[in-house]
Design a protein around this motif. Structure first.
Motif, PDB file in Angstrom:
ATOM      1  N   ARG A 164       0.832  -1.216   0.000  1.00  0.00           N
ATOM      2  CA  ARG A 164       0.000   0.000   0.000  1.00  0.00           C
ATOM      3  C   ARG A 164       0.866   1.265   0.000  1.00  0.00           C
ATOM      4  O   ARG A 164       0.519   2.266  -0.632  1.00  0.00           O
ATOM      5  N   VAL A 165       1.996   1.222   0.701  1.00  0.00           N
ATOM      6  CA  VAL A 165       2.924   2.355   0.650  1.00  0.00           C
ATOM      7  C   VAL A 165       3.435   2.534  -0.785  1.00  0.00           C
ATOM      8  O   VAL A 165       3.515   3.661  -1.296  1.00  0.00           O
ATOM      9  N   ALA A 166       3.761   1.424  -1.433  1.00  0.00           N
ATOM     10  CA  ALA A 166       4.229   1.492  -2.813  1.00  0.00           C
ATOM     11  C   ALA A 166       3.149   2.064  -3.724  1.00  0.00           C
ATOM     12  O   ALA A 166       3.447   2.802  -4.675  1.00  0.00           O
ATOM     13  N   LEU A 167       1.898   1.746  -3.439  1.00  0.00           N
ATOM     14  CA  LEU A 167       0.790   2.312  -4.214  1.00  0.00           C
ATOM     15  C   LEU A 167       0.696   3.817  -4.001  1.00  0.00           C
ATOM     16  O   LEU A 167       0.509   4.585  -4.954  1.00  0.00           O
ATOM     17  N   ALA A 168       0.846   4.257  -2.752  1.00  0.00           N
ATOM     18  CA  ALA A 168       0.844   5.698  -2.476  1.00  0.00           C
ATOM     19  C   ALA A 168       1.986   6.391  -3.212  1.00  0.00           C
ATOM     20  O   ALA A 168       1.808   7.489  -3.766  1.00  0.00           O
ATOM     21  N   ARG A 169       3.162   5.766  -3.235  1.00  0.00           N
ATOM     22  CA  ARG A 169       4.301   6.346  -3.946  1.00  0.00           C
ATOM     23  C   ARG A 169       4.046   6.409  -5.452  1.00  0.00           C
ATOM     24  O   ARG A 169       4.377   7.402  -6.111  1.00  0.00           O
ATOM     25  N   ALA A 170       3.427   5.357  -5.989  1.00  0.00           N
ATOM     26  CA  ALA A 170       3.135   5.337  -7.423  1.00  0.00           C
ATOM     27  C   ALA A 170       2.147   6.424  -7.821  1.00  0.00           C
ATOM     28  O   ALA A 170       2.153   6.897  -8.962  1.00  0.00           O
ATOM     29  N   MET A 171       1.304   6.837  -6.870  1.00  0.00           N
ATOM     30  CA  MET A 171       0.302   7.866  -7.150  1.00  0.00           C
ATOM     31  C   MET A 171       0.781   9.269  -6.803  1.00  0.00           C
ATOM     32  O   MET A 171       0.052  10.240  -6.990  1.00  0.00           O
ATOM     33  N   ALA A 172       1.997   9.403  -6.307  1.00  0.00           N
ATOM     34  CA  ALA A 172       2.469  10.682  -5.769  1.00  0.00           C
ATOM     35  C   ALA A 172       2.391  11.818  -6.783  1.00  0.00           C
ATOM     36  O   ALA A 172       2.077  12.962  -6.430  1.00  0.00           O
ATOM     37  N   LEU A 173       2.673  11.523  -8.051  1.00  0.00           N
ATOM     38  CA  LEU A 173       2.686  12.562  -9.082  1.00  0.00           C
ATOM     39  C   LEU A 173       1.353  12.655  -9.816  1.00  0.00           C
ATOM     40  O   LEU A 173       1.269  13.256 -10.889  1.00  0.00           O
ATOM     41  N   ASP A 174       0.294  12.071  -9.232  1.00  0.00           N
ATOM     42  CA  ASP A 174      -1.046  12.084  -9.831  1.00  0.00           C
ATOM     43  C   ASP A 174      -1.014  11.601 -11.278  1.00  0.00           C
ATOM     44  O   ASP A 174      -1.336  12.337 -12.219  1.00  0.00           O
ATOM     45  N   PRO A 175      -0.633  10.343 -11.488  1.00  0.00           N
ATOM     46  CA  PRO A 175      -0.510   9.835 -12.856  1.00  0.00           C
ATOM     47  C   PRO A 175      -1.870   9.696 -13.537  1.00  0.00           C
ATOM     48  O   PRO A 175      -2.911   9.599 -12.884  1.00  0.00           O
TER      49      PRO A 175
END
Length: 281
Positions: A164-175
């Motif tokens: 879930r942390v990795a998911l938050a990181r993947a979404m950090a730049l609002d892809p």
């Protein structure tokens, strides 16, 4: 459900809005080894498309093509109508910022805290002040239920929490586009269910488009809009989860039911057992 040749498309995009991702007649491989042959598919905006099938069928290769870690031997890979193979380094980096990637086991930086992991892409790719970065990181962590774990190291949280942390990181730049490589691998049933629900909810609330590579039939069928079944480098079937379940195609049924034998054989081709073991008649 469509038992298709590789030239048929996934779903149908709006006649007004073009698909976000499109593969047109793509053949791709490694060296002289062809992995995908004449694959064509579209990923409509706002949808979750799941790539499933046998191991070695080319699912992860499709993700690498979309991220342009690979370029096709022939055919085109388009993102928003733009041919990825035509992009130079700067333009490619700009396009990749529109994508988020969730790697198979999270791939967190082990010596950074949860907060620092999610902040990493914001610090690398933006010039935002730290006060804004802090707020954005906490918002992303809150979205995955882990704002309270911000100061922990990856070694101090569970595998499901790490994902879930990795998911938050993947979404950090609002892809605009999310790519998931086996997001449910190695998770317990509770963590798996949480991850699946998050993928669906985030896709809908943030207006994302998602491509998922997964072997987990139950969780993937619950959240995907379309399933694409790959085998031997080709699209052998595709459709909604309900259409796939109702399919009479033997390969689809073997995959959906996890049957040990069918078109994909349990035994690798071999000579007659009697000959191999020296049995004489």
């Amino acid at each position: 459900m469509t038992n298709s040749s590789s030239t048929e498309h996934v779903g149908s995009a709006s006649p007004i809005e073009s698909p976000l991702v499109e593969l047109r007649g793509v053949t791709c491989g490694y060296g002289d080894r062809v992995i995908l042959e004449n694959i064509s598919l579209t990923v409509p905006r706002g949808k979750i498309v799941a790539l499933m099938g046998t191991s070695g069928g080319g699912k992860t290769t499709v993700l690498r093509l979309i991220g342009r870690q690979l370029t096709p031997m022939s055919g085109q890979v388009l993102l928003g109508g733009q041919d990825l193979a035509s992009l130079d380094g700067k333009a490619l980096m700009s396009v990749r910022r529109r994508m988020g990637m969730l790697f198979q086991f999270g791939a967190l930086f082990t010596d950074l805290t949860v907060f620092e992991n999610v902040a990493f892409p914001l610090r690398e790719h933006t010039k935002l002040p730290e006060s804004i970065i802090r707020d954005l990181v906490l918002m992303k962590l809150n979205a995955v239920g882990l704002r309270g774990a911000r100061d922990l190291l990856p070694s101090q949280i569970s595998g499901g929490m790490s994902r879930r942390v990795a998911l938050a990181r993947a979404m950090a730049l609002d892809p605009e586009l999310m790519l998931y490589d086996e997001p449910f691998a190695g998770l317990d049933p509770i963590s798996m269910g949480i991850s699946a629900r998050l993928i669906r909810e985030l896709n809908d609330t943030m207006g994302l488009t998602s491509v998922i590579v997964s072997h987990d039939v139950d969780e993937t069928f619950l959240i995907a809009d379309h399933i694409v079944l790959l085998a031997n480098g080709r699209i052998v079937a595709q459709g909604t989860p309900d259409e796939m379940r109702a399919s009479a195609d033997p390969l689809v049924q073997q995959f959906v039911q996890a049957a040990p034998d069918g078109p994909v054989r349990f035994h690798y081709p071999a000579m007659d057992a009697g000959q191999d073991f020296g049995v004489r008649g």
